[in-house]
Motif scaffolding. Structure first.
Motif, PDB file in Angstrom:
ATOM      1  N   LEU A 195       2.845 -10.926   5.305  1.00 43.77           N
ATOM      2  CA  LEU A 195       4.158 -10.289   5.180  1.00 43.77           C
ATOM      3  C   LEU A 195       4.991 -10.968   4.087  1.00 43.77           C
ATOM      4  CD1 LEU A 195       5.190  -9.575   8.884  1.00 43.77           C
ATOM      5  CD2 LEU A 195       3.791  -8.222   7.331  1.00 43.77           C
ATOM      6  N   THR A 196       4.939 -12.305   4.063  1.00 42.34           N
ATOM      7  CA  THR A 196       5.669 -13.030   3.022  1.00 42.34           C
ATOM      8  C   THR A 196       5.095 -12.707   1.654  1.00 42.34           C
ATOM      9  OG1 THR A 196       6.184 -14.833   4.552  1.00 42.34           O
ATOM     10  CG2 THR A 196       6.337 -15.331   2.213  1.00 42.34           C
ATOM     11  N   ARG A 197       3.773 -12.665   1.558  1.00 40.45           N
ATOM     12  CA  ARG A 197       3.115 -12.336   0.294  1.00 40.45           C
ATOM     13  C   ARG A 197       3.564 -10.968  -0.205  1.00 40.45           C
ATOM     14  NH1 ARG A 197      -2.109 -11.836  -2.453  1.00 40.45           N
ATOM     15  NH2 ARG A 197      -1.675 -10.125  -3.890  1.00 40.45           N
ATOM     16  N   LEU A 198       3.631  -9.974   0.690  1.00 42.09           N
ATOM     17  CA  LEU A 198       4.023  -8.618   0.282  1.00 42.09           C
ATOM     18  C   LEU A 198       5.507  -8.547  -0.074  1.00 42.09           C
ATOM     19  CD1 LEU A 198       1.861  -6.571   2.790  1.00 42.09           C
ATOM     20  CD2 LEU A 198       1.618  -6.638   0.296  1.00 42.09           C
ATOM     21  N   ASP A 199       6.350  -9.316   0.618  1.00 41.01           N
ATOM     22  CA  ASP A 199       7.765  -9.391   0.233  1.00 41.01           C
ATOM     23  C   ASP A 199       7.904  -9.902  -1.199  1.00 41.01           C
ATOM     24  OD1 ASP A 199       9.258  -8.365   2.337  1.00 41.01           O
ATOM     25  OD2 ASP A 199       9.323 -10.259   3.418  1.00 41.01           O
ATOM     26  N   PHE A 200       7.167 -10.971  -1.496  1.00 41.58           N
ATOM     27  CA  PHE A 200       7.214 -11.539  -2.841  1.00 41.58           C
ATOM     28  C   PHE A 200       6.681 -10.551  -3.872  1.00 41.58           C
ATOM     29  CE2 PHE A 200       7.319 -16.083  -1.143  1.00 41.58           C
ATOM     30  CZ  PHE A 200       8.576 -16.337  -1.652  1.00 41.58           C
ATOM     31  N   ASP A 201       5.555  -9.913  -3.572  1.00 44.50           N
ATOM     32  CA  ASP A 201       4.965  -8.960  -4.524  1.00 44.50           C
ATOM     33  C   ASP A 201       5.933  -7.823  -4.829  1.00 44.50           C
ATOM     34  OD1 ASP A 201       2.609 -10.331  -4.845  1.00 44.50           O
ATOM     35  OD2 ASP A 201       1.446  -9.107  -3.460  1.00 44.50           O
ATOM     36  N   TYR A 202       6.513  -7.258  -3.770  1.00 43.18           N
ATOM     37  CA  TYR A 202       7.414  -6.124  -3.974  1.00 43.18           C
ATOM     38  C   TYR A 202       8.627  -6.508  -4.808  1.00 43.18           C
ATOM     39  CZ  TYR A 202      11.029  -2.672  -3.043  1.00 43.18           C
ATOM     40  OH  TYR A 202      12.041  -1.762  -3.192  1.00 43.18           O
ATOM     41  N   LEU A 203       9.313  -7.588  -4.413  1.00 39.15           N
ATOM     42  CA  LEU A 203      10.529  -7.951  -5.139  1.00 39.15           C
ATOM     43  C   LEU A 203      10.216  -8.436  -6.546  1.00 39.15           C
ATOM     44  CD1 LEU A 203      13.559  -8.082  -5.055  1.00 39.15           C
ATOM     45  CD2 LEU A 203      13.402 -10.393  -4.101  1.00 39.15           C
ATOM     46  N   GLU A 204       9.096  -9.121  -6.711  1.00 37.43           N
ATOM     47  CA  GLU A 204       8.740  -9.562  -8.063  1.00 37.43           C
ATOM     48  C   GLU A 204       8.504  -8.354  -8.974  1.00 37.43           C
ATOM     49  OE1 GLU A 204       5.337 -12.107 -10.454  1.00 37.43           O
ATOM     50  OE2 GLU A 204       5.669 -12.578  -8.337  1.00 37.43           O
ATOM     51  N   ALA A 205       7.808  -7.347  -8.466  1.00 36.24           N
ATOM     52  CA  ALA A 205       7.582  -6.132  -9.260  1.00 36.24           C
ATOM     53  C   ALA A 205       8.907  -5.455  -9.598  1.00 36.24           C
ATOM     54  CB  ALA A 205       6.678  -5.173  -8.495  1.00 36.24           C
ATOM     55  N   VAL A 206       9.793  -5.362  -8.609  1.00 40.00           N
ATOM     56  CA  VAL A 206      11.117  -4.769  -8.822  1.00 40.00           C
ATOM     57  C   VAL A 206      11.868  -5.502  -9.942  1.00 40.00           C
ATOM     58  CG1 VAL A 206      13.415  -4.574  -7.788  1.00 40.00           C
ATOM     59  CG2 VAL A 206      11.427  -3.778  -6.525  1.00 40.00           C
ATOM     60  N   LEU A 207      11.831  -6.827  -9.897  1.00 39.37           N
ATOM     61  CA  LEU A 207      12.593  -7.621 -10.872  1.00 39.37           C
ATOM     62  C   LEU A 207      11.943  -7.607 -12.244  1.00 39.37           C
ATOM     63  CD1 LEU A 207      13.687 -10.630  -8.626  1.00 39.37           C
ATOM     64  CD2 LEU A 207      15.081  -8.729  -9.450  1.00 39.37           C
ATOM     65  N   HIS A 208      10.616  -7.554 -12.296  1.00 36.18           N
ATOM     66  CA  HIS A 208       9.962  -7.419 -13.609  1.00 36.18           C
ATOM     67  C   HIS A 208      10.382  -6.102 -14.274  1.00 36.18           C
ATOM     68  CE1 HIS A 208       7.501 -10.943 -14.021  1.00 36.18           C
ATOM     69  NE2 HIS A 208       6.852 -10.739 -12.895  1.00 36.18           N
ATOM     70  N   TYR A 209      10.429  -5.039 -13.482  1.00 36.08           N
ATOM     71  CA  TYR A 209      10.907  -3.771 -14.026  1.00 36.08           C
ATOM     72  C   TYR A 209      12.365  -3.902 -14.485  1.00 36.08           C
ATOM     73  CZ  TYR A 209       7.053  -0.572 -12.861  1.00 36.08           C
ATOM     74  OH  TYR A 209       5.861   0.105 -12.837  1.00 36.08           O
ATOM     75  N   ALA A 210      13.158  -4.623 -13.700  1.00 30.43           N
ATOM     76  CA  ALA A 210      14.587  -4.747 -14.001  1.00 30.43           C
ATOM     77  C   ALA A 210      14.850  -5.440 -15.328  1.00 30.43           C
ATOM     78  CB  ALA A 210      15.302  -5.499 -12.875  1.00 30.43           C
ATOM     79  N   VAL A 211      13.968  -6.372 -15.707  1.00 33.02           N
ATOM     80  CA  VAL A 211      14.170  -7.085 -16.984  1.00 33.02           C
ATOM     81  C   VAL A 211      13.341  -6.470 -18.103  1.00 33.02           C
ATOM     82  CG1 VAL A 211      14.720  -9.238 -15.799  1.00 33.02           C
ATOM     83  CG2 VAL A 211      12.354  -8.817 -16.517  1.00 33.02           C
ATOM     84  N   GLY A 212      12.652  -5.369 -17.805  1.00 33.18           N
ATOM     85  CA  GLY A 212      11.901  -4.675 -18.851  1.00 33.18           C
ATOM     86  C   GLY A 212      10.471  -5.146 -19.018  1.00 33.18           C
ATOM     87  N   ASN A 213       9.954  -5.985 -18.083  1.00 35.03           N
ATOM     88  CA  ASN A 213       8.563  -6.451 -18.139  1.00 35.03           C
ATOM     89  C   ASN A 213       7.656  -5.473 -17.399  1.00 35.03           C
ATOM     90  OD1 ASN A 213       9.509  -8.725 -19.440  1.00 35.03           O
ATOM     91  ND2 ASN A 213       9.450 -10.015 -17.627  1.00 35.03           N
ATOM     92  N   ALA A 214       7.446  -4.302 -17.998  1.00 30.51           N
ATOM     93  CA  ALA A 214       6.694  -3.254 -17.297  1.00 30.51           C
ATOM     94  C   ALA A 214       5.267  -3.685 -16.995  1.00 30.51           C
ATOM     95  CB  ALA A 214       6.694  -1.981 -18.122  1.00 30.51           C
ATOM     96  N   GLU A 215       4.601  -4.374 -17.932  1.00 33.72           N
ATOM     97  CA  GLU A 215       3.201  -4.767 -17.716  1.00 33.72           C
ATOM     98  C   GLU A 215       3.072  -5.718 -16.528  1.00 33.72           C
ATOM     99  OE1 GLU A 215       1.318  -6.267 -21.196  1.00 33.72           O
ATOM    100  OE2 GLU A 215       1.623  -4.425 -22.359  1.00 33.72           O
TER     101      GLU A 215
END
Length: 411
Positions: A195-215
């Motif tokens: 569950l912790t791993r998936l929380d990190f994965d989801y928010l990290e993906a969200v934040l990468h998109y937020a700063v323009g790091n699409a890849e």
């Protein structure tokens, strides 16, 4: 509120819970009469006597000095946890209730799990109510979580600190904090719980998109989806699929978009999650307006979904945006402007994708005003759109707003 107990009342309560008589608890160091006086608050025990009583009751001396027994603290925590779980779009005064509930205890909490959770929840409520000192209580909670090696809650505090920056639209700082906290926990604990791993994965993906790091966003998002499938843990899976749907939409990859929408529908039906199903309906309408410019088709869908989308607190403002765009597209400009005028961006909306969707409506409003011959309002609306979108990463919404800016000014 739970009734306060005096020291004597706490001793009596614990004695009766353990089915001890006055004589049995008094033992050899105290008399029955003295213990009776202590329980009735007619005499104060010395620290030696208090330590003796605590030992015979099987508790720490500090527990007797607390204004709450562990069971009472657990009841307070249970209520606080329930208040904290209320969705942001349904909040009223829950955070004020949390502060009033926990405040009488914060100065007397000890090093226990209940204390850590109460510090944690109290700190968050202080932040949401815009009060000072919230970091201090989160630090106290973190110290106890760290000592007790409670990885899950250590992670949630780290995620919360990242989200504090996220809500201020400081996306780079948010991502930095999240990556640091994730690294600290992974280095210390090796494999973290799913569950912790998936929380990190989801928010990290969200934040990468937020700063323009699409890849990077795509990589982390796909890793999260594969991990979820591998472990058969469906926590966060609908949110990951929603991200994937929007990524596919922005790249006009229709096959992938439809694939992820089907996954969300299956999840929604399996988990009885109406919000997940509503997302797919919104996504279909949004694709028709913002990408295909199929405005009549979109309006027909909106009319079919009207009650569902407009009666959902989460989707009502999005529904007004999409309805306004569709009405603009078929030349019903006054009605479109009326829809745009009813859009209120909720306080909890902070991601650039969501904000960009809302900012797009000002560009559409500018086009409506231009079509109605109101050049002044057309200029004002497009300036608002450009000012808002300028801080956002590159997306098709930003392109549309800048193209509309050029169009309005060229005429």
């Amino acid at each position: 509120m739970f009734p306060l107990q005096t020291l004597g009342e706490r001793i009596r309560t614990l004695r009766k819970q353990r089915k001890l008589t006055l004589e049995a608890l008094a033992g050899e160091q105290l008399t029955k009469g003295m213990l009776s006086l202590i329980e009735n608050n007619k005499a104060n025990p010395s620290m030696d006597s208090l330590a003796y009583i605590a030992e015979r009751l099987g508790v720490e001396t500090s527990e007797l000095l607390e204004e709450r027994t562990p069971q009472e603290l657990r009841e307070v925590l249970k209520t606080a946890e329930q208040l904290l779980k209320v969705d942001f779009d349904e909040l009223t005064d829950e955070h004020e209730q949390v502060l009033a509930l926990i405040e009488p205890h914060v100065e007397k909490l000890t090093q226990s799990y209940e204390a850590a959770r109460l510090y944690d929840i109290y700190g968050r409520a202080l932040y949401y109510e815009k009060k000072d000192g919230w970091r201090t209580f989160l630090e106290k909670a973190t110290d106890i979580y760290d000592q007790m090696n409670i990885t899950r809650h250590l992670a949630t505090v780290g995620i919360f600190l990242a989200l504090v920056k996220f809500t201020k639209h400081d996306y780079n700082s948010a991502l930095t904090i999240l990556l640091e906290k994730r690294s600290e926990i992974e280095v210390r604990n090796g494999l973290i719980d799913p569950l912790t791993r998936l929380d990190f994965d989801y928010l990290e993906a969200v934040l990468h998109y937020a700063v323009g790091n699409a890849e990077d966003a795509i990589r982390v998002m796909n890793e999260g989806i594969e991990f979820s499938k591998e472990k058969q843990v469906f926590y966060r899976i609908d949110h990951l699929y929603r991200l994937a749907t929007f990524h596919a939409m922005m790249n006009e990859d229709v096959d992938s978009m439809k694939y992820y929408e089907r996954k969300i529908l299956l999840y929604g039906e399996f988990a009885d999650d109406e919000d997940a199903v509503l997302f797919t309906k919104f996504a279909n309408v949004h694709y028709l307006t913002s990408y295909k410019r199929a405005y009549q088709e979109a309006l027909d869908l909106i009319n079919g979904y009207y009650d569902e989308l407009h009666l959902s607190n989460s989707y009502t403002p999005y529904a007004y945006v999409e309805q306004g765009k569709a009405l603009y597209g078929i030349g019903r400009y006054e009605e479109a402007l009326s829809c745009f005028g009813q859009v209120i961006i909720a306080d909890y909306v902070h991601h650039p994708f969501d904000l960009s969707i809302f900012y797009e409506k000002d560009a559409y409003a500018a086009l409506c005003y231009q079509a109605l011959g109101n050049e002044g309002e057309a200029f004002r609306s497009i300036e608002i759109a450009v000012d808002n979108i300028s801080k956002m990463p590159h997306t098709p919404y930003k392109d549309f707003i800048m193209e509309t800016f050029e169009l309005i000014h060229s005429k």
